[in-house]
Write an enzyme that holds these catalytic residues in place. Structure first.
Site, PDB file in Angstrom:
ATOM      1  N   LYS A 119       0.815  -1.212   0.000  1.00  0.00           N
ATOM      2  CA  LYS A 119       0.000   0.000   0.000  1.00  0.00           C
ATOM      3  C   LYS A 119       0.851   1.266   0.000  1.00  0.00           C
ATOM      4  O   LYS A 119       0.535   2.237  -0.702  1.00  0.00           O
ATOM      5  CB  LYS A 119      -0.954  -0.012   1.197  1.00  0.00           C
ATOM      6  CG  LYS A 119      -1.834   1.215   1.326  1.00  0.00           C
ATOM      7  CD  LYS A 119      -2.935   0.996   2.340  1.00  0.00           C
ATOM      8  CE  LYS A 119      -2.407   0.725   3.732  1.00  0.00           C
ATOM      9  NZ  LYS A 119      -1.710   1.901   4.325  1.00  0.00           N
ATOM     10  N   ARG A 137     -10.631   1.927   9.477  1.00  0.00           N
ATOM     11  CA  ARG A 137     -10.172   0.548   9.661  1.00  0.00           C
ATOM     12  C   ARG A 137     -11.222  -0.354  10.292  1.00  0.00           C
ATOM     13  O   ARG A 137     -10.980  -1.550  10.457  1.00  0.00           O
ATOM     14  CB  ARG A 137      -8.910   0.535  10.536  1.00  0.00           C
ATOM     15  CG  ARG A 137      -7.708   1.195   9.891  1.00  0.00           C
ATOM     16  CD  ARG A 137      -6.465   0.978  10.721  1.00  0.00           C
ATOM     17  NE  ARG A 137      -5.294   1.586  10.122  1.00  0.00           N
ATOM     18  CZ  ARG A 137      -4.062   1.474  10.595  1.00  0.00           C
ATOM     19  NH1 ARG A 137      -3.875   0.774  11.711  1.00  0.00           N
ATOM     20  NH2 ARG A 137      -3.052   2.047   9.998  1.00  0.00           N
ATOM     21  N   ARG A 165      11.443 -10.155   5.491  1.00  0.00           N
ATOM     22  CA  ARG A 165      11.999  -8.798   5.551  1.00  0.00           C
ATOM     23  C   ARG A 165      13.182  -8.704   6.504  1.00  0.00           C
ATOM     24  O   ARG A 165      13.182  -9.308   7.565  1.00  0.00           O
ATOM     25  CB  ARG A 165      10.919  -7.792   5.990  1.00  0.00           C
ATOM     26  CG  ARG A 165       9.913  -7.490   4.924  1.00  0.00           C
ATOM     27  CD  ARG A 165       9.073  -6.272   5.255  1.00  0.00           C
ATOM     28  NE  ARG A 165       8.285  -6.398   6.469  1.00  0.00           N
ATOM     29  CZ  ARG A 165       7.109  -5.813   6.653  1.00  0.00           C
ATOM     30  NH1 ARG A 165       6.585  -5.078   5.685  1.00  0.00           N
ATOM     31  NH2 ARG A 165       6.449  -5.964   7.792  1.00  0.00           N
ATOM     32  N   ARG A 168      12.390  -7.062  12.467  1.00  0.00           N
ATOM     33  CA  ARG A 168      11.469  -6.393  13.375  1.00  0.00           C
ATOM     34  C   ARG A 168      10.815  -7.416  14.294  1.00  0.00           C
ATOM     35  O   ARG A 168      10.522  -8.543  13.884  1.00  0.00           O
ATOM     36  CB  ARG A 168      10.393  -5.650  12.583  1.00  0.00           C
ATOM     37  CG  ARG A 168      10.853  -4.343  12.017  1.00  0.00           C
ATOM     38  CD  ARG A 168       9.787  -3.686  11.146  1.00  0.00           C
ATOM     39  NE  ARG A 168       8.434  -3.805  11.674  1.00  0.00           N
ATOM     40  CZ  ARG A 168       7.368  -3.275  11.091  1.00  0.00           C
ATOM     41  NH1 ARG A 168       7.498  -2.622   9.957  1.00  0.00           N
ATOM     42  NH2 ARG A 168       6.169  -3.419  11.621  1.00  0.00           N
ATOM     43  N   ARG A 171      -2.171 -10.187  12.649  1.00  0.00           N
ATOM     44  CA  ARG A 171      -2.388  -8.880  12.025  1.00  0.00           C
ATOM     45  C   ARG A 171      -3.212  -9.010  10.752  1.00  0.00           C
ATOM     46  O   ARG A 171      -4.120  -8.195  10.494  1.00  0.00           O
ATOM     47  CB  ARG A 171      -1.047  -8.216  11.729  1.00  0.00           C
ATOM     48  CG  ARG A 171      -0.302  -7.746  12.974  1.00  0.00           C
ATOM     49  CD  ARG A 171       1.173  -7.558  12.715  1.00  0.00           C
ATOM     50  NE  ARG A 171       1.449  -6.573  11.681  1.00  0.00           N
ATOM     51  CZ  ARG A 171       2.624  -6.476  11.055  1.00  0.00           C
ATOM     52  NH1 ARG A 171       3.600  -7.332  11.330  1.00  0.00           N
ATOM     53  NH2 ARG A 171       2.809  -5.542  10.160  1.00  0.00           N
TER      54      ARG A 171
END
Length: 279
Positions: free
Chosen positions: A60, A136, A171, A199, A210
């Site tokens: 996004k 959201r 990532r 992370r 999530r």
């Protein structure tokens, strides 16, 4: 980059003292166009209003950057907006910090007031806006609907859950440069592998939570925007995804102002219908 407010206000004043050559079906140009170091200044008569949503790692952020560059919309992220309001010490910011300091979620009514105030500002009213990742939840959608905040189009970047998880888990961050790599899609140089970090929430377990939360919430939000929702397949290259977004936005622009759509097409800026003449 966005044009600054002074330039836009100057162009708007010039608009009042100019007239237009008529376009197809007698329509007059909806904007002022003038060359200044090869950069256009556009004052929209009916600015574009866009909402965009996507799960974590759907891409996004990349698409938002492309939309802003192409359409010069004002990018509004609620997270950034909250931080700015708190930093400036606005009444809404002061209310928000009370909840944030206690670890509680900022109530919808506080956030909605911030969003409403931001969308009413000159740049958003002039250029149009891109509301990023908001609403959201169904309660947030209902709250801004009551305030008359409604998009021309709701873009949903759709990516399979398994691909989202793969993107997140792979990532890696270089703490020295802040560059982000991916073990599969953007492999880092071998010589920096040892210093890369992950992370804390980029684990498969946390990502699944999530993504599941996003999926549940977005289905509820879509109920408010059924007639303006466009789903875009995000499991492709960035350029392919943006190509579909461009097509969807072009349809909206054409419906809002057919002549504006014509004048925004490459090569048409100097057409008679799009020129502005001095009195």
């Amino acid at each position: 980059a966005q044009c600054n407010s002074a330039e836009v206000q100057t162009a708007a004043m010039q608009l009042q003292s100019r007239h237009y050559r008529q376009g197809p079906a007698g329509r007059s140009s909806a904007a002022v166009r003038r060359s200044a170091r090869a950069q256009q200044v556009v004052v929209h008569a009916n600015p574009l209003k866009v909402m965009i949503a996507g799960a974590p790692a759907a891409g996004k952020g990349t698409q938002c950057a492309k939309i802003i560059e192409k359409y010069k919309l004002v990018h509004i992220s609620v997270g950034d907006l909250l931080r700015d309001q708190v930093k400036m010490g606005t009444p809404a910011g002061k209310r928000a910090i009370e909840f944030m300091d206690s670890g509680a979620l900022v109530p919808d009514e506080v956030v909605v007031e911030m969003v409403k105030s931001r969308l009413a500002q000159y740049d958003a009213q002039t250029y149009g806006w891109l509301l990023d990742g908001y609403p959201r939840s169904a309660s947030q959608a209902e709250a801004i609907e009551k305030e008359g905040i409604r998009p021309d189009i709701f873009l949903l970047i759709d990516v399979p859950d398994s691909i989202l998880i793969e993107r997140v888990v792979g990532r890696r961050l270089d703490p020295l440069t802040n560059d982000i790599y991916h073990l599969k899609y953007k492999p880092p140089p071998k010589e920096i592998m040892d210093r890369l970090t992950t992370r804390s929430d980029d684990t498969e377990e946390k990502c699944k939570v999530r993504v599941a939360t996003h999926n549940a919430n977005v289905e509820a939000v879509l109920g408010y925007y059924k007639n303006v929702t466009v789903k875009v397949d995000g499991n492709r290259s960035m350029d392919s995804v943006f190509s579909d977004i461009e097509k969807a936005l072009s349809v909206v622009v054409a419906k809002k102002d057919p002549l504006e759509a014509f004048c925004n097409e490459e090569g048409n800026q100097e057409a008679d219908e799009c020129r502005v003449y001095e009195d």
